[in-house]
Design a protein around this motif. Structure first.
Motif, PDB file in Angstrom:
ATOM      1  N   HIS A 161       0.850  -1.195   0.000  1.00 33.16           N
ATOM      2  CA  HIS A 161       0.000   0.000   0.000  1.00 33.16           C
ATOM      3  C   HIS A 161       0.886   1.245   0.000  1.00 33.16           C
ATOM      4  CE1 HIS A 161      -3.133   2.861   1.277  1.00 33.16           C
ATOM      5  NE2 HIS A 161      -3.985   1.962   0.840  1.00 33.16           N
ATOM      6  N   GLY A 162       0.476   2.253  -0.773  1.00 32.20           N
ATOM      7  CA  GLY A 162       1.241   3.491  -0.826  1.00 32.20           C
ATOM      8  C   GLY A 162       0.845   4.455   0.274  1.00 32.20           C
ATOM      9  N   ILE A 163       1.638   5.501   0.435  1.00 32.13           N
ATOM     10  CA  ILE A 163       1.321   6.579   1.373  1.00 32.13           C
ATOM     11  C   ILE A 163       0.527   7.623   0.596  1.00 32.13           C
ATOM     12  CG2 ILE A 163       2.259   8.348   2.893  1.00 32.13           C
ATOM     13  CD1 ILE A 163       4.786   6.626   3.137  1.00 32.13           C
ATOM     14  N   LEU A 164      -0.746   7.760   0.945  1.00 37.10           N
ATOM     15  CA  LEU A 164      -1.645   8.615   0.177  1.00 37.10           C
ATOM     16  C   LEU A 164      -1.558  10.060   0.639  1.00 37.10           C
ATOM     17  CD1 LEU A 164      -4.774   6.277   0.055  1.00 37.10           C
ATOM     18  CD2 LEU A 164      -2.924   6.481  -1.599  1.00 37.10           C
ATOM     19  N   PRO A 165      -1.732  11.023  -0.293  1.00 36.86           N
ATOM     20  CA  PRO A 165      -1.685  12.443   0.088  1.00 36.86           C
ATOM     21  C   PRO A 165      -2.948  12.872   0.828  1.00 36.86           C
ATOM     22  CG  PRO A 165      -2.235  12.232  -2.232  1.00 36.86           C
ATOM     23  CD  PRO A 165      -1.939  10.851  -1.746  1.00 36.86           C
ATOM     24  N   ASP A 166      -2.821  13.905   1.636  1.00 38.70           N
ATOM     25  CA  ASP A 166      -3.968  14.412   2.391  1.00 38.70           C
ATOM     26  C   ASP A 166      -5.040  14.973   1.473  1.00 38.70           C
ATOM     27  OD1 ASP A 166      -2.603  13.768   4.698  1.00 38.70           O
ATOM     28  OD2 ASP A 166      -1.741  15.776   4.928  1.00 38.70           O
ATOM     29  N   THR A 167      -4.640  15.373   0.268  1.00 41.74           N
ATOM     30  CA  THR A 167      -5.601  15.988  -0.656  1.00 41.74           C
ATOM     31  C   THR A 167      -6.671  15.032  -1.140  1.00 41.74           C
ATOM     32  OG1 THR A 167      -3.976  15.550  -2.405  1.00 41.74           O
ATOM     33  CG2 THR A 167      -4.027  17.776  -1.489  1.00 41.74           C
ATOM     34  N   LEU A 168      -6.479  13.715  -0.935  1.00 45.32           N
ATOM     35  CA  LEU A 168      -7.515  12.751  -1.342  1.00 45.32           C
ATOM     36  C   LEU A 168      -8.692  12.754  -0.381  1.00 45.32           C
ATOM     37  CD1 LEU A 168      -5.604   9.557  -2.583  1.00 45.32           C
ATOM     38  CD2 LEU A 168      -7.169  10.977  -3.882  1.00 45.32           C
ATOM     39  N   HIS A 169      -8.464  13.214   0.873  1.00 44.03           N
ATOM     40  CA  HIS A 169      -9.531  13.296   1.888  1.00 44.03           C
ATOM     41  C   HIS A 169     -10.259  11.968   2.051  1.00 44.03           C
ATOM     42  CE1 HIS A 169      -8.846  17.570   2.039  1.00 44.03           C
ATOM     43  NE2 HIS A 169      -9.138  17.707   0.754  1.00 44.03           N
TER      44      HIS A 169
END
Length: 530
Positions: free
Chosen positions: A463-471
Protein backbone atom coordinates in the motif's frame (compact mmCIF):
# COMPACT_ATOMS: atom_id res chain seq x y z
CA UNK A 1 -6.74 19.54 -51.59
CA UNK A 2 -4.36 17.41 -53.64
CA UNK A 3 -2.86 20.47 -55.30
CA UNK A 4 -2.47 22.59 -52.16
CA UNK A 5 -2.55 20.36 -49.05
CA UNK A 6 -0.60 22.81 -46.84
CA UNK A 7 -3.25 25.50 -47.27
CA UNK A 8 -5.91 22.94 -46.35
CA UNK A 9 -4.24 21.76 -43.14
CA UNK A 10 -3.60 25.39 -42.13
CA UNK A 11 -6.95 27.04 -42.81
CA UNK A 12 -9.48 24.24 -42.25
CA UNK A 13 -8.78 23.90 -38.49
CA UNK A 14 -9.03 27.68 -38.01
CA UNK A 15 -12.25 28.02 -40.01
CA UNK A 16 -13.90 25.03 -38.32
CA UNK A 17 -12.89 26.23 -34.86
CA UNK A 18 -14.32 29.70 -35.55
CA UNK A 19 -17.57 28.14 -36.76
CA UNK A 20 -17.81 25.97 -33.64
CA UNK A 21 -17.15 28.95 -31.37
CA UNK A 22 -19.32 31.55 -33.10
CA UNK A 23 -22.32 29.86 -34.75
CA UNK A 24 -23.94 28.50 -31.52
CA UNK A 25 -23.89 32.06 -30.12
CA UNK A 26 -25.50 33.58 -33.23
CA UNK A 27 -28.27 31.12 -33.90
CA UNK A 28 -30.36 29.07 -31.42
CA UNK A 29 -30.81 26.45 -34.15
CA UNK A 30 -27.06 25.81 -34.04
CA UNK A 31 -27.03 24.65 -30.40
CA UNK A 32 -26.60 21.07 -31.59
CA UNK A 33 -23.31 22.18 -33.08
CA UNK A 34 -22.04 23.05 -29.61
CA UNK A 35 -22.97 19.62 -28.31
CA UNK A 36 -21.15 17.97 -31.20
CA UNK A 37 -18.13 20.30 -31.16
CA UNK A 38 -15.92 17.86 -29.28
CA UNK A 39 -16.46 15.10 -31.83
CA UNK A 40 -16.18 17.51 -34.78
CA UNK A 41 -12.90 18.93 -33.42
CA UNK A 42 -11.47 15.45 -32.97
CA UNK A 43 -12.62 14.41 -36.45
CA UNK A 44 -11.03 17.43 -38.12
CA UNK A 45 -7.77 16.98 -36.21
CA UNK A 46 -7.61 13.30 -37.19
CA UNK A 47 -8.24 14.32 -40.80
CA UNK A 48 -5.28 16.72 -40.66
CA UNK A 49 -3.09 13.95 -39.20
CA UNK A 50 -4.17 11.64 -42.03
CA UNK A 51 -3.24 14.27 -44.64
CA UNK A 52 0.23 14.93 -43.21
CA UNK A 53 0.87 11.19 -42.84
CA UNK A 54 -0.11 10.68 -46.48
CA UNK A 55 2.24 13.54 -47.42
CA UNK A 56 5.05 11.75 -45.56
CA UNK A 57 4.41 8.51 -47.45
CA UNK A 58 4.15 10.36 -50.77
CA UNK A 59 0.46 9.59 -51.29
CA UNK A 60 -0.20 13.34 -51.45
CA UNK A 61 2.29 15.62 -53.17
CA UNK A 62 4.43 12.75 -54.47
CA UNK A 63 7.38 13.80 -52.27
CA UNK A 64 10.11 11.25 -51.60
CA UNK A 65 11.30 12.39 -48.17
CA UNK A 66 13.81 9.51 -47.99
CA UNK A 67 15.66 11.09 -50.93
CA UNK A 68 15.48 14.69 -49.76
CA UNK A 69 17.01 17.50 -51.79
CA UNK A 70 17.26 21.14 -50.74
CA UNK A 71 14.37 23.48 -51.47
CA UNK A 72 10.69 23.64 -50.63
CA UNK A 73 8.09 21.07 -51.54
CA UNK A 74 4.30 21.32 -51.85
CA UNK A 75 4.50 25.01 -52.71
CA UNK A 76 1.41 26.77 -54.00
CA UNK A 77 0.82 29.47 -56.59
CA UNK A 78 1.45 32.73 -54.76
CA UNK A 79 -1.79 34.63 -54.02
CA UNK A 80 -1.67 38.39 -53.35
CA UNK A 81 -3.26 39.27 -50.00
CA UNK A 82 -2.18 42.90 -49.54
CA UNK A 83 -0.54 43.79 -52.87
CA UNK A 84 0.14 47.40 -51.87
CA UNK A 85 2.82 46.30 -49.36
CA UNK A 86 3.85 43.00 -50.95
CA UNK A 87 2.02 40.43 -48.76
CA UNK A 88 1.22 37.08 -50.41
CA UNK A 89 -0.20 33.72 -49.40
CA UNK A 90 2.76 31.49 -50.12
CA UNK A 91 3.34 28.17 -48.37
CA UNK A 92 5.80 25.32 -48.60
CA UNK A 93 7.53 22.64 -46.55
CA UNK A 94 11.03 21.23 -46.31
CA UNK A 95 12.91 18.90 -43.97
CA UNK A 96 13.17 21.66 -41.35
CA UNK A 97 9.45 22.33 -41.19
CA UNK A 98 7.74 19.05 -42.14
CA UNK A 99 8.65 17.08 -38.98
CA UNK A 100 7.17 19.94 -36.95
CA UNK A 101 4.06 19.99 -39.14
CA UNK A 102 3.52 16.25 -38.65
CA UNK A 103 4.25 16.54 -34.92
CA UNK A 104 1.63 19.28 -34.59
CA UNK A 105 -1.07 17.23 -36.32
CA UNK A 106 -0.14 14.28 -34.09
CA UNK A 107 -0.26 16.12 -30.76
CA UNK A 108 -3.54 17.95 -31.36
CA UNK A 109 -5.81 14.85 -31.33
CA UNK A 110 -3.75 13.27 -28.53
CA UNK A 111 -4.11 16.37 -26.35
CA UNK A 112 -7.86 16.39 -27.07
CA UNK A 113 -8.03 12.71 -26.13
CA UNK A 114 -6.15 13.15 -22.85
CA UNK A 115 -8.61 15.90 -21.82
CA UNK A 116 -11.66 14.37 -23.47
CA UNK A 117 -13.85 15.21 -20.47
CA UNK A 118 -12.70 18.83 -20.10
CA UNK A 119 -15.26 21.24 -18.66
CA UNK A 120 -16.89 23.53 -21.24
CA UNK A 121 -15.68 21.11 -23.89
CA UNK A 122 -17.70 22.92 -26.58
CA UNK A 123 -15.21 25.80 -26.15
CA UNK A 124 -12.11 23.88 -25.04
CA UNK A 125 -11.72 21.58 -28.04
CA UNK A 126 -12.33 24.25 -30.74
CA UNK A 127 -9.62 26.39 -29.12
CA UNK A 128 -7.25 23.43 -29.35
CA UNK A 129 -8.23 23.12 -33.02
CA UNK A 130 -7.50 26.82 -33.59
CA UNK A 131 -4.06 26.25 -32.06
CA UNK A 132 -3.46 23.59 -34.69
CA UNK A 133 -4.07 25.92 -37.62
CA UNK A 134 -2.00 28.73 -36.10
CA UNK A 135 0.95 26.43 -35.33
CA UNK A 136 0.95 24.85 -38.78
CA UNK A 137 0.72 28.34 -40.29
CA UNK A 138 4.00 29.28 -38.60
CA UNK A 139 5.75 26.24 -40.08
CA UNK A 140 4.41 26.50 -43.65
CA UNK A 141 4.42 30.28 -44.25
CA UNK A 142 6.95 31.52 -46.80
CA UNK A 143 5.79 35.14 -46.46
CA UNK A 144 7.20 36.98 -43.45
CA UNK A 145 4.04 39.04 -42.84
CA UNK A 146 1.87 35.90 -42.79
CA UNK A 147 4.49 34.10 -40.67
CA UNK A 148 4.31 36.87 -38.08
CA UNK A 149 0.50 36.89 -38.15
CA UNK A 150 0.36 33.18 -37.36
CA UNK A 151 3.14 33.60 -34.79
CA UNK A 152 0.95 36.05 -32.88
CA UNK A 153 -2.25 34.07 -33.47
CA UNK A 154 -0.84 31.15 -31.45
CA UNK A 155 -0.95 33.40 -28.37
CA UNK A 156 -4.73 33.87 -28.49
CA UNK A 157 -6.04 30.31 -27.92
CA UNK A 158 -3.24 29.51 -25.45
CA UNK A 159 -4.05 32.66 -23.46
CA UNK A 160 -7.70 31.63 -23.13
CA UNK A 161 -6.83 28.00 -22.37
CA UNK A 162 -4.74 29.15 -19.41
CA UNK A 163 -7.13 31.94 -18.37
CA UNK A 164 -10.32 29.82 -18.37
CA UNK A 165 -9.17 26.26 -17.62
CA UNK A 166 -6.02 26.99 -15.61
CA UNK A 167 -5.25 26.63 -11.92
CA UNK A 168 -5.71 29.04 -9.01
CA UNK A 169 -3.19 31.61 -10.30
CA UNK A 170 -4.34 31.32 -13.91
CA UNK A 171 -4.93 35.06 -14.39
CA UNK A 172 -1.41 35.94 -13.33
CA UNK A 173 0.13 33.15 -15.40
CA UNK A 174 -1.88 33.92 -18.55
CA UNK A 175 -1.08 37.64 -18.40
CA UNK A 176 2.61 36.97 -17.76
CA UNK A 177 2.68 34.51 -20.66
CA UNK A 178 1.03 36.99 -23.00
CA UNK A 179 3.07 40.04 -21.96
CA UNK A 180 6.42 38.23 -22.11
CA UNK A 181 5.90 36.55 -25.47
CA UNK A 182 4.07 39.46 -27.10
CA UNK A 183 6.73 41.97 -26.06
CA UNK A 184 9.46 39.72 -27.43
CA UNK A 185 7.48 39.33 -30.66
CA UNK A 186 7.27 43.10 -31.08
CA UNK A 187 11.06 43.34 -30.68
CA UNK A 188 11.38 40.62 -33.32
CA UNK A 189 8.97 42.56 -35.56
CA UNK A 190 11.32 45.55 -35.52
CA UNK A 191 14.06 43.33 -36.95
CA UNK A 192 11.69 41.96 -39.59
CA UNK A 193 10.69 45.48 -40.66
CA UNK A 194 14.34 46.51 -41.03
CA UNK A 195 14.88 43.50 -43.29
CA UNK A 196 11.73 44.44 -45.25
CA UNK A 197 12.92 48.01 -45.87
CA UNK A 198 16.10 46.75 -47.52
CA UNK A 199 14.42 44.36 -49.97
CA UNK A 200 14.81 45.30 -53.64
CA UNK A 201 11.92 45.97 -56.02
CA UNK A 202 10.97 42.51 -57.36
CA UNK A 203 7.86 40.92 -58.84
CA UNK A 204 6.35 40.26 -55.40
CA UNK A 205 7.04 43.79 -54.11
CA UNK A 206 4.23 46.05 -52.97
CA UNK A 207 2.78 48.46 -55.52
CA UNK A 208 3.06 51.31 -52.99
CA UNK A 209 6.14 50.46 -50.94
CA UNK A 210 8.31 48.75 -53.56
CA UNK A 211 9.37 46.16 -50.96
CA UNK A 212 8.43 42.50 -50.46
CA UNK A 213 7.60 40.30 -47.49
CA UNK A 214 8.52 37.19 -49.50
CA UNK A 215 10.69 35.21 -47.06
CA UNK A 216 13.22 34.05 -49.66
CA UNK A 217 13.60 37.61 -50.98
CA UNK A 218 14.03 39.05 -47.48
CA UNK A 219 16.61 36.43 -46.48
CA UNK A 220 18.65 36.89 -49.66
CA UNK A 221 18.49 40.70 -49.47
CA UNK A 222 20.21 41.23 -46.12
CA UNK A 223 23.43 41.90 -48.07
CA UNK A 224 21.83 45.23 -49.03
CA UNK A 225 21.87 46.30 -45.36
CA UNK A 226 24.92 48.59 -45.58
CA UNK A 227 26.20 48.46 -42.01
CA UNK A 228 27.64 45.35 -40.38
CA UNK A 229 26.60 46.78 -37.03
CA UNK A 230 23.00 47.10 -38.22
CA UNK A 231 23.03 43.49 -39.45
CA UNK A 232 24.28 42.36 -36.04
CA UNK A 233 21.58 44.45 -34.35
CA UNK A 234 18.80 42.92 -36.47
CA UNK A 235 20.16 39.43 -35.68
CA UNK A 236 20.03 40.25 -31.96
CA UNK A 237 16.46 41.57 -32.25
CA UNK A 238 15.42 38.33 -33.94
CA UNK A 239 17.30 36.32 -31.30
CA UNK A 240 15.36 38.03 -28.49
CA UNK A 241 12.04 37.09 -30.10
CA UNK A 242 13.00 33.50 -30.83
CA UNK A 243 14.92 32.85 -27.57
CA UNK A 244 11.98 34.09 -25.49
CA UNK A 245 9.68 31.63 -27.22
CA UNK A 246 12.03 28.63 -26.77
CA UNK A 247 12.61 29.83 -23.96
CA UNK A 248 16.22 30.44 -23.07
CA UNK A 249 17.73 31.81 -19.88
CA UNK A 250 17.33 34.69 -18.96
CA UNK A 251 13.97 35.21 -20.74
CA UNK A 252 12.43 31.98 -19.48
CA UNK A 253 10.53 33.00 -16.35
CA UNK A 254 7.10 33.02 -18.02
CA UNK A 255 7.29 29.28 -18.78
CA UNK A 256 7.13 27.60 -15.33
CA UNK A 257 4.13 29.71 -14.28
CA UNK A 258 2.35 29.06 -17.58
CA UNK A 259 2.95 25.31 -17.34
CA UNK A 260 1.91 24.97 -13.70
CA UNK A 261 -1.37 26.84 -14.26
CA UNK A 262 -2.23 25.59 -17.77
CA UNK A 263 -4.61 22.68 -18.32
CA UNK A 264 -2.97 19.42 -19.31
CA UNK A 265 -3.67 19.80 -23.04
CA UNK A 266 -2.34 23.36 -22.96
CA UNK A 267 0.91 22.23 -21.32
CA UNK A 268 1.27 19.40 -23.82
CA UNK A 269 0.99 21.75 -26.80
CA UNK A 270 3.05 24.50 -25.18
CA UNK A 271 5.98 22.16 -24.52
CA UNK A 272 5.46 19.89 -27.51
CA UNK A 273 5.20 22.39 -30.35
CA UNK A 274 4.94 26.01 -29.25
CA UNK A 275 8.44 26.17 -27.74
CA UNK A 276 9.85 24.68 -30.95
CA UNK A 277 8.59 27.70 -32.89
CA UNK A 278 11.50 29.62 -31.39
CA UNK A 279 14.19 27.21 -32.56
CA UNK A 280 12.48 26.84 -35.94
CA UNK A 281 12.27 30.60 -36.49
CA UNK A 282 15.87 31.10 -35.38
CA UNK A 283 17.15 28.62 -37.97
CA UNK A 284 14.69 29.58 -40.71
CA UNK A 285 15.18 33.36 -40.47
CA UNK A 286 17.99 34.58 -38.18
CA UNK A 287 20.66 32.03 -39.12
CA UNK A 288 19.66 31.86 -42.80
CA UNK A 289 19.52 35.64 -43.26
CA UNK A 290 22.56 36.56 -41.14
CA UNK A 291 25.08 33.70 -41.27
CA UNK A 292 28.02 36.03 -40.56
CA UNK A 293 26.32 37.39 -37.45
CA UNK A 294 25.55 33.84 -36.35
CA UNK A 295 29.23 32.89 -36.64
CA UNK A 296 30.33 36.06 -34.81
CA UNK A 297 27.92 35.34 -31.94
CA UNK A 298 28.75 31.64 -31.53
CA UNK A 299 30.13 32.38 -28.01
CA UNK A 300 26.77 33.97 -27.13
CA UNK A 301 24.90 30.87 -28.36
CA UNK A 302 27.18 28.64 -26.28
CA UNK A 303 26.62 30.84 -23.22
CA UNK A 304 22.83 30.83 -23.65
CA UNK A 305 22.82 27.09 -24.29
CA UNK A 306 25.00 26.25 -21.29
CA UNK A 307 23.17 28.70 -19.02
CA UNK A 308 19.79 27.20 -19.96
CA UNK A 309 21.05 23.63 -19.72
CA UNK A 310 22.73 24.02 -16.33
CA UNK A 311 20.29 26.46 -14.72
CA UNK A 312 17.24 24.43 -15.75
CA UNK A 313 18.75 21.20 -14.43
CA UNK A 314 19.98 22.78 -11.20
CA UNK A 315 16.63 24.39 -10.40
CA UNK A 316 14.91 21.05 -11.05
CA UNK A 317 16.91 19.57 -8.19
CA UNK A 318 15.05 21.73 -5.70
CA UNK A 319 11.54 21.49 -7.11
CA UNK A 320 8.74 19.79 -5.21
CA UNK A 321 6.01 20.63 -7.74
CA UNK A 322 5.87 17.98 -10.46
CA UNK A 323 4.76 20.31 -13.28
CA UNK A 324 7.27 23.00 -12.35
CA UNK A 325 10.06 20.42 -12.41
CA UNK A 326 9.07 19.25 -15.89
CA UNK A 327 8.82 22.90 -17.03
CA UNK A 328 12.37 23.68 -15.91
CA UNK A 329 13.57 20.45 -17.55
CA UNK A 330 12.20 21.86 -20.83
CA UNK A 331 14.32 25.00 -20.34
CA UNK A 332 17.32 22.73 -19.82
CA UNK A 333 16.65 20.67 -22.94
CA UNK A 334 16.12 23.75 -25.09
CA UNK A 335 19.66 24.76 -24.14
CA UNK A 336 20.90 21.69 -25.99
CA UNK A 337 19.36 23.04 -29.20
CA UNK A 338 21.46 26.21 -29.01
CA UNK A 339 24.56 24.09 -28.32
CA UNK A 340 23.81 21.92 -31.36
CA UNK A 341 23.48 24.97 -33.62
CA UNK A 342 26.63 26.54 -32.15
CA UNK A 343 28.75 23.53 -33.21
CA UNK A 344 28.36 24.59 -36.88
CA UNK A 345 28.50 20.87 -37.69
CA UNK A 346 25.91 19.02 -39.81
CA UNK A 347 25.68 16.43 -37.04
CA UNK A 348 25.08 19.09 -34.39
CA UNK A 349 22.41 20.94 -36.36
CA UNK A 350 20.68 17.65 -37.23
CA UNK A 351 20.87 16.72 -33.54
CA UNK A 352 19.23 20.04 -32.64
CA UNK A 353 16.43 19.32 -35.12
CA UNK A 354 15.94 15.82 -33.73
CA UNK A 355 15.93 17.25 -30.19
CA UNK A 356 13.09 19.54 -31.26
CA UNK A 357 11.17 16.53 -32.55
CA UNK A 358 12.01 14.07 -29.75
CA UNK A 359 11.30 16.58 -27.00
CA UNK A 360 8.03 17.32 -28.81
CA UNK A 361 6.96 13.73 -28.11
CA UNK A 362 8.53 13.18 -24.69
CA UNK A 363 7.51 16.44 -22.98
CA UNK A 364 3.77 16.04 -23.78
CA UNK A 365 4.00 12.58 -22.20
CA UNK A 366 5.57 14.11 -19.09
CA UNK A 367 2.87 16.77 -18.83
CA UNK A 368 0.12 14.22 -19.47
CA UNK A 369 1.51 12.23 -16.53
CA UNK A 370 1.68 15.34 -14.32
CA UNK A 371 -1.86 16.32 -15.32
CA UNK A 372 -3.20 12.85 -14.53
CA UNK A 373 -1.40 12.94 -11.17
CA UNK A 374 -3.14 16.23 -10.39
CA UNK A 375 -6.49 14.93 -11.63
CA UNK A 376 -6.50 11.71 -9.61
CA UNK A 377 -4.53 12.69 -6.49
CA UNK A 378 -5.45 16.43 -6.39
CA UNK A 379 -1.85 17.49 -5.82
CA UNK A 380 1.40 18.07 -7.71
CA UNK A 381 3.71 17.85 -4.68
CA UNK A 382 6.33 15.19 -5.31
CA UNK A 383 6.79 14.22 -1.66
CA UNK A 384 3.11 14.13 -0.75
CA UNK A 385 2.48 10.69 -2.26
CA UNK A 386 4.69 7.63 -2.00
CA UNK A 387 4.30 4.27 -3.72
CA UNK A 388 1.69 5.12 -6.35
CA UNK A 389 2.64 1.94 -8.23
CA UNK A 390 0.37 0.10 -5.77
CA UNK A 391 -2.67 2.14 -6.76
CA UNK A 392 -1.98 3.50 -10.27
CA UNK A 393 0.20 1.00 -12.14
CA UNK A 394 -0.52 2.49 -15.59
CA UNK A 395 0.30 6.02 -14.41
CA UNK A 396 3.50 4.73 -12.81
CA UNK A 397 4.54 2.92 -15.99
CA UNK A 398 4.01 6.02 -18.13
CA UNK A 399 5.89 8.15 -15.60
CA UNK A 400 8.86 5.77 -15.65
CA UNK A 401 8.99 5.69 -19.47
CA UNK A 402 8.69 9.48 -19.79
CA UNK A 403 11.30 10.16 -17.12
CA UNK A 404 13.75 7.65 -18.64
CA UNK A 405 13.26 9.08 -22.13
CA UNK A 406 13.82 12.63 -20.92
CA UNK A 407 17.06 11.77 -19.09
CA UNK A 408 18.40 10.18 -22.29
CA UNK A 409 18.14 6.40 -21.82
CA UNK A 410 19.45 4.53 -24.91
CA UNK A 411 16.84 3.14 -27.33
CA UNK A 412 14.52 6.03 -26.51
CA UNK A 413 14.12 9.13 -28.70
CA UNK A 414 15.86 11.58 -26.36
CA UNK A 415 19.12 9.61 -26.41
CA UNK A 416 19.56 9.99 -30.17
CA UNK A 417 19.32 13.79 -29.99
CA UNK A 418 21.54 14.18 -26.93
CA UNK A 419 24.37 11.92 -28.09
CA UNK A 420 24.58 13.48 -31.57
CA UNK A 421 24.73 17.00 -30.11
CA UNK A 422 27.44 15.97 -27.64
CA UNK A 423 29.53 14.28 -30.37
CA UNK A 424 29.27 17.39 -32.56
CA UNK A 425 30.15 19.59 -29.58
CA UNK A 426 33.26 17.45 -28.98
CA UNK A 427 34.22 17.81 -32.66
CA UNK A 428 34.01 21.61 -32.43
CA UNK A 429 35.04 22.45 -28.87
CA UNK A 430 36.93 19.43 -27.52
CA UNK A 431 36.93 18.89 -23.77
CA UNK A 432 34.35 21.63 -23.21
CA UNK A 433 31.89 18.81 -23.92
CA UNK A 434 32.35 17.79 -20.28
CA UNK A 435 30.22 20.78 -19.21
CA UNK A 436 26.98 19.71 -20.94
CA UNK A 437 27.75 16.03 -20.21
CA UNK A 438 28.04 16.61 -16.46
CA UNK A 439 24.85 18.67 -16.54
CA UNK A 440 22.99 15.74 -18.09
CA UNK A 441 24.06 13.70 -15.05
CA UNK A 442 22.18 16.24 -12.90
CA UNK A 443 19.16 15.58 -15.13
CA UNK A 444 19.35 11.88 -14.29
CA UNK A 445 19.60 12.66 -10.58
CA UNK A 446 16.43 14.77 -10.32
CA UNK A 447 14.38 12.42 -12.48
CA UNK A 448 15.46 9.27 -10.62
CA UNK A 449 14.98 10.94 -7.23
CA UNK A 450 11.45 12.11 -8.04
CA UNK A 451 10.61 8.71 -9.51
CA UNK A 452 11.86 6.89 -6.43
CA UNK A 453 9.92 9.15 -4.06
CA UNK A 454 6.70 9.06 -6.05
CA UNK A 455 6.44 5.57 -7.50
CA UNK A 456 8.35 3.22 -5.23
CA UNK A 457 9.14 4.62 -1.80
CA UNK A 458 6.60 3.31 0.70
CA UNK A 459 6.78 1.76 4.19
CA UNK A 460 4.08 -0.75 3.29
CA UNK A 461 4.92 -3.32 0.57
CA UNK A 462 1.25 -3.55 -0.42
CA UNK A 463 0.00 0.00 0.00
CA UNK A 464 1.24 3.49 -0.83
CA UNK A 465 1.32 6.58 1.37
CA UNK A 466 -1.65 8.61 0.18
CA UNK A 467 -1.69 12.44 0.09
CA UNK A 468 -3.97 14.41 2.39
CA UNK A 469 -5.60 15.99 -0.66
CA UNK A 470 -7.51 12.75 -1.34
CA UNK A 471 -9.53 13.30 1.89
CA UNK A 472 -10.06 9.57 2.33
CA UNK A 473 -11.03 8.87 -1.30
CA UNK A 474 -9.92 5.57 -2.78
CA UNK A 475 -7.06 6.26 -5.25
CA UNK A 476 -7.74 5.40 -8.89
CA UNK A 477 -5.66 4.68 -11.94
CA UNK A 478 -5.90 6.82 -15.07
CA UNK A 479 -8.97 6.81 -17.33
CA UNK A 480 -9.09 5.01 -20.69
CA UNK A 481 -8.63 8.19 -22.72
CA UNK A 482 -5.68 9.38 -20.61
CA UNK A 483 -4.13 5.94 -20.95
CA UNK A 484 -4.69 5.79 -24.70
CA UNK A 485 -2.99 9.15 -25.27
CA UNK A 486 0.00 8.21 -23.11
CA UNK A 487 0.36 4.79 -24.76
CA UNK A 488 0.60 6.44 -28.19
CA UNK A 489 3.23 8.93 -27.00
CA UNK A 490 5.17 6.20 -25.19
CA UNK A 491 5.11 3.91 -28.25
CA UNK A 492 6.40 6.73 -30.48
CA UNK A 493 9.14 7.53 -27.96
CA UNK A 494 10.36 3.93 -28.28
CA UNK A 495 9.82 3.81 -32.07
CA UNK A 496 11.90 6.92 -32.80
CA UNK A 497 14.54 5.77 -30.34
CA UNK A 498 15.00 2.45 -32.15
CA UNK A 499 14.31 3.71 -35.69
CA UNK A 500 15.40 7.38 -35.64
CA UNK A 501 16.18 7.36 -39.36
CA UNK A 502 12.45 7.77 -40.09
CA UNK A 503 12.96 11.50 -39.67
CA UNK A 504 16.71 11.67 -39.03
CA UNK A 505 17.71 11.09 -42.66
CA UNK A 506 15.83 14.11 -43.98
CA UNK A 507 17.04 16.25 -41.07
CA UNK A 508 20.64 15.22 -41.73
CA UNK A 509 20.37 15.99 -45.44
CA UNK A 510 18.84 19.39 -44.72
CA UNK A 511 21.53 20.22 -42.15
CA UNK A 512 24.37 19.31 -44.54
CA UNK A 513 22.86 21.36 -47.35
CA UNK A 514 22.10 24.30 -45.05
CA UNK A 515 25.67 24.34 -43.75
CA UNK A 516 27.20 24.20 -47.22
CA UNK A 517 24.88 26.75 -48.83
CA UNK A 518 24.56 29.22 -45.97
CA UNK A 519 27.19 28.90 -43.26
CA UNK A 520 30.48 27.66 -44.75
CA UNK A 521 31.24 30.89 -46.60
CA UNK A 522 30.39 32.93 -43.51
CA UNK A 523 32.64 30.75 -41.35
CA UNK A 524 35.53 31.17 -43.79
CA UNK A 525 35.07 34.93 -43.93
CA UNK A 526 35.13 35.12 -40.13
CA UNK A 527 38.18 32.86 -39.86
CA UNK A 528 36.30 29.92 -38.32
CA UNK A 529 37.34 26.48 -39.57
CA UNK A 530 34.31 24.74 -41.09
Amino acid sequence: MINDPLTVITLIPILVSLALLILPKLSPSAEGLARASRAISMGVSLGMLAITTMIFFGEIGNVDWSNYNSGYYLTNDSIALIPSIGVHWKVGADALSFPMIWLTTLLIPISMLVEWDAKKGHLFHPLILMMEGALIGVFVSLDMFVFYAFWELTLVPMFFLIMIWGGEDRKYASMKFFIYTFTASVIMLIGILVMYLYTPDVASSGSVTGHSFDMSVMISSTEFIPSEGLRHLVWLLLLIGFATKMPSVPVHTWLPDAHVQAPTAGSMLLAGVMLKMGAYGFLRIAVAAFPESTVVFIPLLIFLGMASLFYGAWVCMGQTNLKRMVAYSSVSHMGLIFLGIATMQPLGIAGALFMMFAHGIISPLLFAVAGAFKHHYHTLEIGSMRGIAHHSPWLSAHMMLGWMASLGLPLLAGFVAEVTILIAFWMSFGWLVLLPTLTLIITAVYYLTSMQKTIFESNDPHHGILPDTLHGEEPRDITWHENAGMIILGALTILFGILPFIFWDMMSEWSSGFLLETLVQAMQSEGVKP
